[in-house]
Motif scaffolding. Structure first.
Motif, PDB file in Angstrom:
ATOM      1  N   PHE A 252      -2.556   5.479  -6.719  1.00 45.91           N
ATOM      2  CA  PHE A 252      -2.753   6.005  -5.371  1.00 45.91           C
ATOM      3  C   PHE A 252      -4.000   5.403  -4.737  1.00 45.91           C
ATOM      4  CE2 PHE A 252      -4.502   8.979  -2.325  1.00 45.91           C
ATOM      5  CZ  PHE A 252      -3.405   9.293  -1.547  1.00 45.91           C
ATOM      6  N   SER A 253      -5.079   5.307  -5.503  1.00 44.08           N
ATOM      7  CA  SER A 253      -6.328   4.752  -4.982  1.00 44.08           C
ATOM      8  C   SER A 253      -6.172   3.291  -4.586  1.00 44.08           C
ATOM      9  CB  SER A 253      -7.437   4.879  -6.026  1.00 44.08           C
ATOM     10  OG  SER A 253      -7.628   6.217  -6.381  1.00 44.08           O
TER      11      SER A 253
ATOM     12  N   GLU B 229       2.555   1.728  -3.405  1.00 46.71           N
ATOM     13  CA  GLU B 229       1.654   2.203  -4.451  1.00 46.71           C
ATOM     14  C   GLU B 229       1.254   3.660  -4.228  1.00 46.71           C
ATOM     15  OE1 GLU B 229      -1.455  -0.704  -4.469  1.00 46.71           O
ATOM     16  OE2 GLU B 229      -0.257  -2.121  -5.621  1.00 46.71           O
ATOM     17  N   ILE B 230       1.092   4.059  -2.989  1.00 47.92           N
ATOM     18  CA  ILE B 230       0.777   5.464  -2.713  1.00 47.92           C
ATOM     19  C   ILE B 230       1.921   6.362  -3.145  1.00 47.92           C
ATOM     20  CG2 ILE B 230       0.507   7.126  -0.818  1.00 47.92           C
ATOM     21  CD1 ILE B 230      -1.320   5.094   0.537  1.00 47.92           C
TER      22      ILE B 230
ATOM     23  N   GLY C  41      -3.409   1.833  -3.681  1.00 49.78           N
ATOM     24  CA  GLY C  41      -2.588   1.817  -2.472  1.00 49.78           C
ATOM     25  C   GLY C  41      -3.378   2.175  -1.230  1.00 49.78           C
ATOM     26  N   PHE C  42      -4.249   3.173  -1.352  1.00 50.81           N
ATOM     27  CA  PHE C  42      -5.085   3.572  -0.225  1.00 50.81           C
ATOM     28  C   PHE C  42      -6.032   2.446   0.165  1.00 50.81           C
ATOM     29  CE2 PHE C  42      -8.838   5.663   1.566  1.00 50.81           C
ATOM     30  CZ  PHE C  42      -8.247   6.347   2.610  1.00 50.81           C
TER      31      PHE C  42
ATOM     32  N   GLY D 254       0.812  -1.210   0.000  1.00 52.98           N
ATOM     33  CA  GLY D 254       0.000   0.000   0.000  1.00 52.98           C
ATOM     34  C   GLY D 254       0.843   1.256   0.000  1.00 52.98           C
ATOM     35  N   LEU D 255       1.854   1.295   0.851  1.00 50.13           N
ATOM     36  CA  LEU D 255       2.728   2.471   0.908  1.00 50.13           C
ATOM     37  C   LEU D 255       3.496   2.664  -0.398  1.00 50.13           C
ATOM     38  CD1 LEU D 255       4.133   2.267   4.538  1.00 50.13           C
ATOM     39  CD2 LEU D 255       2.419   3.853   3.633  1.00 50.13           C
TER      40      LEU D 255
ATOM     41  N   GLY E 281       2.029   6.521  -6.903  1.00 46.63           N
ATOM     42  CA  GLY E 281       0.919   7.337  -7.386  1.00 46.63           C
ATOM     43  C   GLY E 281       1.181   8.820  -7.235  1.00 46.63           C
ATOM     44  N   VAL E 282       1.708   9.214  -6.074  1.00 45.31           N
ATOM     45  CA  VAL E 282       2.015  10.630  -5.850  1.00 45.31           C
ATOM     46  C   VAL E 282       3.095  11.097  -6.825  1.00 45.31           C
ATOM     47  CG1 VAL E 282       3.035  12.240  -4.190  1.00 45.31           C
ATOM     48  CG2 VAL E 282       1.270  10.658  -3.445  1.00 45.31           C
TER      49      VAL E 282
END
Length: 88
Positions: free
Chosen positions: A44-45, A11-12, A47-48, A8-9, A15-16
């Motif tokens: 990002f989505s 992918e976030i 990952g969130f 998750g981290l 994404g950023v």
């Protein structure tokens, strides 16, 4: 850290970075900014959602552990009662 937190981290962050790249490409008047921003927002989505899934799994795991502990305590009391009945 478990695999869902790491994923998750990661992918976030990706994404950023892609959204930042999209803003940079928009300033440069490149049409590729649309694709970079789209992929960035989707990444990002995901990952969130992965982080949310991790939290739900953790809560469910703790609930299951508590239920098993309670069942073992109740099971132990039933065994004691059965042993007392057998001895009498």
């Amino acid at each position: 850290m478990n695999k869902y937190l790491r994923k998750g981290l990661r992918e976030i962050i990706i994404g950023v970075l892609l959204v930042i790249l999209g803003y940079y490409l928009m300033e440069q008047r490149s049409n590729w900014y649309k694709l970079a921003m789209l992929i960035g927002v989707i990444t990002f989505s995901i990952g969130f959602l992965t982080l949310i899934y991790r939290m739900i799994r953790k809560v469910d795991r703790n609930a299951i552990i508590e239920m098993r502990e309670e069942a073992n305590k109740e099971g132990g009391h039933k065994k004691d009662k059965e042993e007392d009945a057998e001895q009498n």
